[in-house]
Scaffold this active site. Structure first.
Site, PDB file in Angstrom:
ATOM      1  CG  HIS A 190      -1.650  -1.225   1.519  1.00  0.00           C
ATOM      2  ND1 HIS A 190      -2.828  -1.532   0.899  1.00  0.00           N
ATOM      3  CD2 HIS A 190      -1.392  -2.263   2.365  1.00  0.00           C
ATOM      4  CE1 HIS A 190      -3.290  -2.691   1.348  1.00  0.00           C
ATOM      5  NE2 HIS A 190      -2.433  -3.160   2.237  1.00  0.00           N
TER       6      HIS A 190
HETATM    7  C1  BDR Z   1      -2.327   0.350   5.735  1.00  0.00           C
HETATM    8  O1  BDR Z   1      -2.395  -0.256   7.025  1.00  0.00           O
HETATM    9  C2  BDR Z   1      -1.131  -0.627   7.456  1.00  0.00           C
HETATM   10  O2  BDR Z   1      -1.145  -1.907   7.996  1.00  0.00           O
HETATM   11  C3  BDR Z   1      -0.212  -0.518   6.263  1.00  0.00           C
HETATM   12  O3  BDR Z   1       1.080  -0.124   6.658  1.00  0.00           O
HETATM   13  C4  BDR Z   1      -0.867   0.508   5.398  1.00  0.00           C
HETATM   14  O4  BDR Z   1      -0.440   1.799   5.706  1.00  0.00           O
HETATM   15  C5  BDR Z   1      -3.096  -0.512   4.763  1.00  0.00           C
HETATM   16  O5  BDR Z   1      -4.422  -0.638   5.180  1.00  0.00           O
END
Ligand code: BDR
Ligand code: CA
Length: 319
Positions: free
Chosen positions: A251
């Site tokens: 992400h």
């Molecule tokens: C987001 O949540 C976190 O676990 C990850 O680092 C990312 O920023 C994805 O939903």
């Protein structure tokens, strides 16, 4: 490190975290980017772990010159929110408390992350983009303490939310769900340029085990670490059964990729708000896709992403 004439300065607000770590490496190593500093916040892990992981990753790629400022250890407005247990039960296993690279010998910066954000933007003579890939607690505190800050931040890019997809509840994405009141402050602040990169986009830029093998084969510290971090995410996703087997989204790194290649995501302009009360929907980003009247579009929301270009960018940068 020598920088090309036109570089984009940025501050990364992180809760490192495997995909944060890939984002940090991309921001610290891409020649068109100048990573001014990292700020850390409670999220994937309690904030001291996020800070330690951030220092570790930067040191691993030889960027000991980039300072790390530690920020909020609790959500903006609530004491009762079960963030810590959710982190332990779910994201804790996804990210692991300690990222698998050598421990850092240096310390975090003396200044608090919120003070750092306020002071840096007050003093800035160049444009500095703020990239927030974690719960928005630090940013909400900074905006509340310094209402003029919103006009000094030329651009903010946020990883968070989801329209068709949730990943911590069926309605909500982790970063926004962790601190919905903070997210609301940020979305209501009136930023001139706000880009939201939700799950709808990040799930289109997944990385596979085969791609991890290509990253590892680069034979560089960044390539090896990225492969290790992403393989862990893939194992977690395979366990949950939420993605195509053998793949995982990265992400946070997609937000950094967007700074270098804006057309790597496709965006729609829409009004965005955050649910802070709903029994089933708390932490949901409410995106006015249908352009219902009365809600002015205030955000560029990414609904598409080019996974092939994203992978090529990681491979080129980590080589
Ligand atoms: C987001 O949540 C976190 O676990 C990850 O680092 C990312 O920023 C994805 O939903
Ligand atoms: Ca994150």
């Amino acid at each position: 490190m020598a920088l090309p004439a036109m570089t984009c300065k940025l501050i990364l607000d992180v809760d490192t975290g495997a995909d944060d770590a890939v984002a940090i490496m991309l921001a610290a190593l891409h020649p068109a980017l100048d990573l001014v500093a990292c700020t850390t916040v409670n999220g994937n892990l309690p904030v001291p772990y996020c800070t330690a992981n951030t220092l570790r990753v930067l040191d691993h790629i030889g960027r000991q010159d980039i300072e790390v400022y530690e920020g909020a250890s609790h959500p903006f407005a609530r004491d009762d929110f079960p963030v810590a247990s959710a982190v332990r039960d779910s994201a804790g296993k996804l990210h692991g408390e300690v990222l698998p690279v050598t421990d850092s010998k240096r310390a975090k910066a003396d200044m608090d992350a919120v003070d750092f954000l306020i002071e840096t933007y007050r003093a800035a003579t160049d444009e500095v983009t703020l990239v927030a890939v974690a719960p928005l607690t630090n940013i909400a505190h900074a905006l509340t303490r310094d209402p003029g800050l919103v006009k000094r931040i030329p651009e903010i890019v946020i990883m968070g939310g989801g329209h068709a997809i949730g990943n911590i509840t069926p309605s909500a994405e982790f970063n926004i769900w962790c601190d919905p009141e903070a997210a609301r402050v940020v979305f209501h602040a009136g930023f001139e340029k706000l880009t939201l990169v939700p799950l709808d986009a990040t799930h289109q830029a997944v990385v596979s085990n085969a791609s991890c093998a290509r990253l590892e084969a680069l034979g560089t510290p960044a390539g090896a670490a990225a492969s290790r971090f992403i393989r862990r995410c893939i194992a977690f996703c395979d366990q949950l059964g939420t993605m195509q087997p053998g793949t995982a989204p990265v992400h946070d790194a997609l937000c950094v990729a967007f700074l270098v290649e804006p057309s790597i995501i496709t965006t729609t302009r829409a009004h965005v708000d955050v649910e802070t009360k709903g029994e089933l929907t708390i932490g949901r980003t409410v995106i006015n896709c249908d352009r219902r009247p009365g809600l002015l579009p205030d955000c560029d929301v990414a609904f598409g992403a080019d996974g092939d270009r994203f992978l090529e960018l990681l491979l080129r940068t980590f080589a």
